[in-house]
Motif scaffolding. Structure first.
Motif, short mmCIF file in Angstrom:
data_model
loop_
_atom_site.label_atom_id
_atom_site.label_comp_id
_atom_site.label_asym_id
_atom_site.label_seq_id
_atom_site.Cartn_x
_atom_site.Cartn_y
_atom_site.Cartn_z
N LEU A 1 0.83 -1.20 0.00
CA LEU A 1 0.00 0.00 0.00
C LEU A 1 0.86 1.25 0.00
N VAL A 2 0.39 2.27 -0.68
CA VAL A 2 0.96 3.61 -0.53
C VAL A 2 -0.07 4.41 0.26
N ILE A 3 0.37 5.00 1.36
CA ILE A 3 -0.48 5.75 2.27
C ILE A 3 -0.07 7.22 2.24
N ARG A 4 -1.07 8.10 2.28
CA ARG A 4 -0.81 9.55 2.35
C ARG A 4 -1.43 10.08 3.63
N GLN A 5 -0.70 10.94 4.32
CA GLN A 5 -1.24 11.63 5.49
C GLN A 5 -1.22 13.13 5.21
N ASP A 6 -2.37 13.77 5.38
CA ASP A 6 -2.45 15.21 5.09
C ASP A 6 -2.09 16.04 6.32
N ASP A 7 -2.17 17.35 6.16
CA ASP A 7 -1.78 18.28 7.23
C ASP A 7 -2.59 18.12 8.51
N ASN A 8 -3.79 17.59 8.40
CA ASN A 8 -4.66 17.42 9.56
C ASN A 8 -4.54 16.03 10.20
N GLY A 9 -3.63 15.21 9.69
CA GLY A 9 -3.43 13.88 10.24
C GLY A 9 -4.33 12.82 9.66
N ASN A 10 -5.16 13.17 8.67
CA ASN A 10 -6.02 12.19 8.01
C ASN A 10 -5.18 11.31 7.08
N ARG A 11 -5.45 10.02 7.11
CA ARG A 11 -4.69 9.07 6.28
C ARG A 11 -5.58 8.47 5.21
N TYR A 12 -5.00 8.33 4.02
CA TYR A 12 -5.72 7.79 2.87
C TYR A 12 -4.86 6.78 2.13
N ARG A 13 -5.49 5.74 1.63
CA ARG A 13 -4.79 4.78 0.79
C ARG A 13 -4.75 5.34 -0.62
N VAL A 14 -3.56 5.53 -1.16
CA VAL A 14 -3.38 6.06 -2.50
C VAL A 14 -3.54 4.94 -3.52
N GLY A 15 -2.98 3.77 -3.23
CA GLY A 15 -3.05 2.66 -4.17
C GLY A 15 -2.45 1.40 -3.59
N ARG A 16 -2.68 0.30 -4.30
CA ARG A 16 -2.12 -1.01 -3.92
C ARG A 16 -1.26 -1.50 -5.07
N TYR A 17 -0.14 -2.14 -4.73
CA TYR A 17 0.85 -2.53 -5.72
C TYR A 17 1.37 -3.94 -5.45
N LYS B 1 7.17 -4.20 -3.60
CA LYS B 1 7.63 -3.12 -2.73
C LYS B 1 8.29 -2.03 -3.57
N ALA B 2 9.08 -2.43 -4.56
CA ALA B 2 9.77 -1.45 -5.41
C ALA B 2 8.78 -0.55 -6.16
N GLU B 3 7.72 -1.14 -6.67
CA GLU B 3 6.70 -0.37 -7.39
C GLU B 3 6.01 0.63 -6.45
N ALA B 4 5.64 0.17 -5.27
CA ALA B 4 5.00 1.04 -4.29
C ALA B 4 5.94 2.17 -3.86
N GLN B 5 7.20 1.84 -3.63
CA GLN B 5 8.17 2.86 -3.22
C GLN B 5 8.38 3.90 -4.31
N LYS B 6 8.40 3.45 -5.55
CA LYS B 6 8.57 4.37 -6.68
C LYS B 6 7.42 5.39 -6.73
N ILE B 7 6.20 4.92 -6.51
CA ILE B 7 5.03 5.80 -6.50
C ILE B 7 5.10 6.77 -5.32
#
Length: 60
Positions: free
Chosen positions: A11-27, A30-36
């Motif tokens: 998973l690629v996870i994003r956390q915004d300025d308010n601490g909310n977390r979102y899943r960006v995508g599934r890969y 590990k190399a593919e996810a890290q590249k994204i």
């Protein structure tokens, strides 16, 4: 994987300025996810991006 099921354990996870977390995508790798995650992080926004691996039961 004879049943046609594709395994995407990274998973690629994003956390915004308010601490909310979102899943960006599934890969598949590990190399593919890290590249994204790296490409998103390089944009210079204040959000944080990281990768996590799902366990075999689908949880983190």
């Amino acid at each position: 994987m004879n049943d046609g099921t594709v395994i995407l354990p990274w998973l690629v996870i994003r956390q915004d300025d308010n601490g909310n977390r979102y899943r960006v995508g599934r890969y598949a790798t590990k190399a593919e996810a890290q590249k994204i995650a790296d490409s998103l992080d390089d944009r210079g926004h204040r959000q944080l991006y990281w990768i996590e691996r799902l366990n075999q039961n689908g949880g983190r």
